[in-house]
Design a protein around this motif. Structure first.
Motif, PDB file in Angstrom:
ATOM      1  N   LYS A   1      39.826 -34.847  -4.061  1.00  0.00           N
ATOM      2  CA  LYS A   1      41.100 -35.538  -3.797  1.00  0.00           C
ATOM      3  C   LYS A   1      41.132 -36.127  -2.382  1.00  0.00           C
ATOM      4  O   LYS A   1      41.574 -37.260  -2.182  1.00  0.00           O
ATOM      5  CB  LYS A   1      42.275 -34.563  -3.961  1.00  0.00           C
ATOM      6  CG  LYS A   1      42.594 -34.237  -5.413  1.00  0.00           C
ATOM      7  CD  LYS A   1      43.748 -33.257  -5.481  1.00  0.00           C
ATOM      8  CE  LYS A   1      44.127 -32.937  -6.918  1.00  0.00           C
ATOM      9  NZ  LYS A   1      45.158 -31.882  -6.998  1.00  0.00           N
ATOM     10  N   LEU A   2      40.656 -35.364  -1.408  1.00  0.00           N
ATOM     11  CA  LEU A   2      40.699 -35.831  -0.016  1.00  0.00           C
ATOM     12  C   LEU A   2      39.872 -37.095   0.168  1.00  0.00           C
ATOM     13  O   LEU A   2      40.312 -38.059   0.797  1.00  0.00           O
ATOM     14  CB  LEU A   2      40.183 -34.739   0.931  1.00  0.00           C
ATOM     15  CG  LEU A   2      41.107 -33.532   1.139  1.00  0.00           C
ATOM     16  CD1 LEU A   2      40.377 -32.422   1.891  1.00  0.00           C
ATOM     17  CD2 LEU A   2      42.365 -33.942   1.890  1.00  0.00           C
TER      18      LEU A   2
ATOM     19  N   SER B   1      38.614 -39.139  -2.263  1.00  0.00           N
ATOM     20  CA  SER B   1      39.051 -40.251  -3.129  1.00  0.00           C
ATOM     21  C   SER B   1      40.201 -40.994  -2.452  1.00  0.00           C
ATOM     22  O   SER B   1      40.317 -42.212  -2.536  1.00  0.00           O
ATOM     23  CB  SER B   1      39.558 -39.728  -4.481  1.00  0.00           C
ATOM     24  OG  SER B   1      38.568 -38.966  -5.103  1.00  0.00           O
ATOM     25  N   ARG B   2      41.033 -40.216  -1.773  1.00  0.00           N
ATOM     26  CA  ARG B   2      42.157 -40.792  -1.029  1.00  0.00           C
ATOM     27  C   ARG B   2      41.641 -41.767   0.045  1.00  0.00           C
ATOM     28  O   ARG B   2      42.210 -42.830   0.279  1.00  0.00           O
ATOM     29  CB  ARG B   2      42.918 -39.633  -0.370  1.00  0.00           C
ATOM     30  CG  ARG B   2      44.066 -39.988   0.501  1.00  0.00           C
ATOM     31  CD  ARG B   2      45.306 -40.167  -0.300  1.00  0.00           C
ATOM     32  NE  ARG B   2      45.814 -41.509  -0.086  1.00  0.00           N
ATOM     33  CZ  ARG B   2      46.897 -41.985  -0.685  1.00  0.00           C
ATOM     34  NH1 ARG B   2      47.562 -41.265  -1.537  1.00  0.00           N
ATOM     35  NH2 ARG B   2      47.304 -43.206  -0.447  1.00  0.00           N
TER      36      ARG B   2
ATOM     37  N   MET C   1      40.766 -45.064  -1.467  1.00  0.00           N
ATOM     38  CA  MET C   1      42.017 -45.815  -1.707  1.00  0.00           C
ATOM     39  C   MET C   1      42.565 -46.390  -0.393  1.00  0.00           C
ATOM     40  O   MET C   1      42.978 -47.543  -0.332  1.00  0.00           O
ATOM     41  CB  MET C   1      43.077 -44.896  -2.318  1.00  0.00           C
ATOM     42  CG  MET C   1      42.908 -44.658  -3.800  1.00  0.00           C
ATOM     43  SD  MET C   1      43.955 -43.306  -4.404  1.00  0.00           S
ATOM     44  CE  MET C   1      45.595 -43.813  -3.957  1.00  0.00           C
ATOM     45  N   ASP C   2      42.568 -45.554   0.649  1.00  0.00           N
ATOM     46  CA  ASP C   2      43.116 -45.993   1.937  1.00  0.00           C
ATOM     47  C   ASP C   2      42.331 -47.168   2.513  1.00  0.00           C
ATOM     48  O   ASP C   2      42.916 -48.097   3.075  1.00  0.00           O
ATOM     49  CB  ASP C   2      43.100 -44.829   2.950  1.00  0.00           C
ATOM     50  CG  ASP C   2      44.158 -43.778   2.654  1.00  0.00           C
ATOM     51  OD1 ASP C   2      45.050 -44.052   1.831  1.00  0.00           O
ATOM     52  OD2 ASP C   2      44.097 -42.688   3.249  1.00  0.00           O
TER      53      ASP C   2
ATOM     54  N   GLU D   1      43.415 -50.177   0.702  1.00  0.00           N
ATOM     55  CA  GLU D   1      44.793 -50.486   1.107  1.00  0.00           C
ATOM     56  C   GLU D   1      44.805 -51.139   2.492  1.00  0.00           C
ATOM     57  O   GLU D   1      45.514 -52.123   2.729  1.00  0.00           O
ATOM     58  CB  GLU D   1      45.596 -49.184   1.139  1.00  0.00           C
ATOM     59  CG  GLU D   1      47.049 -49.339   1.512  1.00  0.00           C
ATOM     60  CD  GLU D   1      47.933 -49.837   0.377  1.00  0.00           C
ATOM     61  OE1 GLU D   1      48.781 -50.682   0.662  1.00  0.00           O
ATOM     62  OE2 GLU D   1      47.772 -49.390  -0.769  1.00  0.00           O
TER      63      GLU D   1
ATOM     64  N   TRP E   1      44.688 -46.243   7.709  1.00  0.00           N
ATOM     65  CA  TRP E   1      43.991 -46.489   6.441  1.00  0.00           C
ATOM     66  C   TRP E   1      42.565 -46.973   6.680  1.00  0.00           C
ATOM     67  O   TRP E   1      41.634 -46.528   6.022  1.00  0.00           O
ATOM     68  CB  TRP E   1      44.756 -47.525   5.607  1.00  0.00           C
ATOM     69  CG  TRP E   1      46.021 -47.007   5.028  1.00  0.00           C
ATOM     70  CD1 TRP E   1      46.272 -45.728   4.606  1.00  0.00           C
ATOM     71  CD2 TRP E   1      47.228 -47.749   4.791  1.00  0.00           C
ATOM     72  NE1 TRP E   1      47.563 -45.622   4.138  1.00  0.00           N
ATOM     73  CE2 TRP E   1      48.170 -46.854   4.230  1.00  0.00           C
ATOM     74  CE3 TRP E   1      47.604 -49.079   4.989  1.00  0.00           C
ATOM     75  CZ2 TRP E   1      49.455 -47.247   3.867  1.00  0.00           C
ATOM     76  CZ3 TRP E   1      48.886 -49.467   4.625  1.00  0.00           C
ATOM     77  CH2 TRP E   1      49.798 -48.564   4.074  1.00  0.00           C
TER      78      TRP E   1
ATOM     79  N   SER F   1      41.648 -42.496   8.370  1.00  0.00           N
ATOM     80  CA  SER F   1      41.708 -41.700   7.135  1.00  0.00           C
ATOM     81  C   SER F   1      40.374 -41.011   6.846  1.00  0.00           C
ATOM     82  O   SER F   1      40.329 -39.834   6.480  1.00  0.00           O
ATOM     83  CB  SER F   1      42.111 -42.588   5.954  1.00  0.00           C
ATOM     84  OG  SER F   1      42.001 -41.879   4.739  1.00  0.00           O
TER      85      SER F   1
ATOM     86  N   ASN G   1      40.304 -37.012   6.765  1.00  0.00           N
ATOM     87  CA  ASN G   1      40.099 -36.334   5.480  1.00  0.00           C
ATOM     88  C   ASN G   1      38.716 -35.693   5.359  1.00  0.00           C
ATOM     89  O   ASN G   1      38.568 -34.659   4.713  1.00  0.00           O
ATOM     90  CB  ASN G   1      40.381 -37.290   4.324  1.00  0.00           C
ATOM     91  CG  ASN G   1      41.868 -37.550   4.180  1.00  0.00           C
ATOM     92  OD1 ASN G   1      42.647 -36.621   3.972  1.00  0.00           O
ATOM     93  ND2 ASN G   1      42.282 -38.789   4.329  1.00  0.00           N
TER      94      ASN G   1
ATOM     95  N   HIS H   1      42.868 -32.140  10.030  1.00  0.00           N
ATOM     96  CA  HIS H   1      43.312 -33.483   9.611  1.00  0.00           C
ATOM     97  C   HIS H   1      43.921 -34.219  10.806  1.00  0.00           C
ATOM     98  O   HIS H   1      43.615 -35.387  11.057  1.00  0.00           O
ATOM     99  CB  HIS H   1      44.319 -33.372   8.466  1.00  0.00           C
ATOM    100  CG  HIS H   1      44.676 -34.695   7.855  1.00  0.00           C
ATOM    101  ND1 HIS H   1      45.647 -35.523   8.403  1.00  0.00           N
ATOM    102  CD2 HIS H   1      44.185 -35.350   6.770  1.00  0.00           C
ATOM    103  CE1 HIS H   1      45.727 -36.630   7.673  1.00  0.00           C
ATOM    104  NE2 HIS H   1      44.859 -36.550   6.676  1.00  0.00           N
TER     105      HIS H   1
END
Length: 323
Positions: free
Chosen positions: A137-138, A140-141, A144-145, A148, A173, A177, A181, A201
């Motif tokens: 999850k960390l 994959s985020r 995405m960031d 973005e 982002w 990130s 992360n 973090h």
């Protein structure tokens, strides 16, 4: 003042191992992609991001050892970072990065886009194989960031209405990130408590933002050689960074030049002069310094070690690029 190589000295052999492992992991039987990947992983990058993961991983281990899963996390971090650079260079139409021809200038844009996609896909596959849902999850985020951040940068071109908050969010982002992360993910693999994970973090976030702000200052103060790209290229392409946002507060006429997208012959030179005459660069420097210094307050819980010392020296390294 430490160079990045001196700073990463405690994990120097880990980083060498990382590069040879990456070349082996990428060897996917696509000759062009393989050539692109070889080119990427031998191009003289600083390896700061995987270096931070490796330093943290060793600092968190009571014996200072490095598990295979932490090694793999560092590899995934470098894959994600490299994939984002390949795509960035296509979007920015940059021909060199750190003096080395970019993938799309050496091959073509189609190969570069595919090579970036291929590295993102590879990183996702190796990430899934860590079998740790929180780490998946960390990171994959992060992917995405990164997307973005690129999209936002495109949408906000020449937009003089954007605030410092908008800029910092986009910088998070695009740059922070991954540091934040991946640092937290190293803590997850070391089975840390929640509050310590949050501190890791915060460490990566503050350091990453300071790093980006320094980059944005260098766009105005650095030479082409120092930057590895033409100076003032961000402003020329309509990307407004901290020095510009601060300078517009002092010189409203700067906003006029930006809004008309430097369409008159001397517009860009005038805009550069206004930024350099303003307090914008100095104020951005103060912002970078406060964030860099704040970052290491989050690492107080780490036991004494050479790796911890190197992590504590990171803010000085990030800020030293300004002087």
């Amino acid at each position: 003042m430490s160079t990045v190589a001196q700073l990463l000295q405690p994990v120097e052999s880990d980083l060498e191992q990382l590069l040879s492992d990456l070349r082996a992991l990428i060897g996917a039987g696509h000759p062009i992609l393989q050539a692109a990947a070889e080119h990427l992983f031998s191009a003289g990058g600083k390896r700061l991001r995987p270096g931070i993961v490796l330093l943290l991983s060793r600092a968190l281990d009571p014996a200072g050892e490095l598990s295979l899963r932490h090694r793999r996390l560092a590899q995934i971090t470098e894959m994600i970072h490299t994939a984002s650079l390949v795509h960035d260079d296509v979007v920015d139409e940059a021909n060199t990065r750190r003096g080395v021809p970019t993938v799309h200038s050496r091959f073509n844009s189609r190969v570069a886009v595919l090579a970036g996609d291929f590295l993102f896909a590879q990183s996702s596959w190796h990430l899934a194989n860590l079998d740790d849902l929180e780490v998946v999850k960390l990171l994959s985020r992060v992917i995405m960031d990164l997307a973005e951040g690129e999209i936002r940068q495109g949408l906000f071109r020449y937009d003089t209405g954007q605030s410092l908050e908008t800029y910092l969010e986009k910088s998070y982002w695009k740059t922070a990130s991954l540091m934040a992360n991946s640092a937290k993910a190293a803590g997850v693999l070391s089975e840390l408590e929640r509050d310590q994970l949050n501190q890791l973090h915060s460490f990566g976030r503050q350091l990453g933002l300071a790093f980006q702000i320094v980059d944005d200052i260098l766009d105005f103060t650095g030479s082409d050689d120092q930057l590895g790209k033409p100076a003032a290229s961000d402003l020329a392409s309509g990307t407004l960074t901290a020095p510009v946002i601060y300078a517009m507060e002092e010189h409203p006429s700067l906003a006029v030049l930006i809004e008309r997208e430097f369409s008159e012959p001397d517009d860009l030179d005038q805009a550069l002069d206004l930024v350099r005459q303003s307090q914008g660069i100095q104020r951005a420097r103060v912002l970078a310094e406060s964030m860099a210094r704040e970052s290491t307050t989050n690492l107080k819980f780490l036991p004494a070690s050479a790796s911890r010392d190197a992590l504590m020296d990171l803010p000085d390294f990030v800020l030293s690029r300004l002087y």
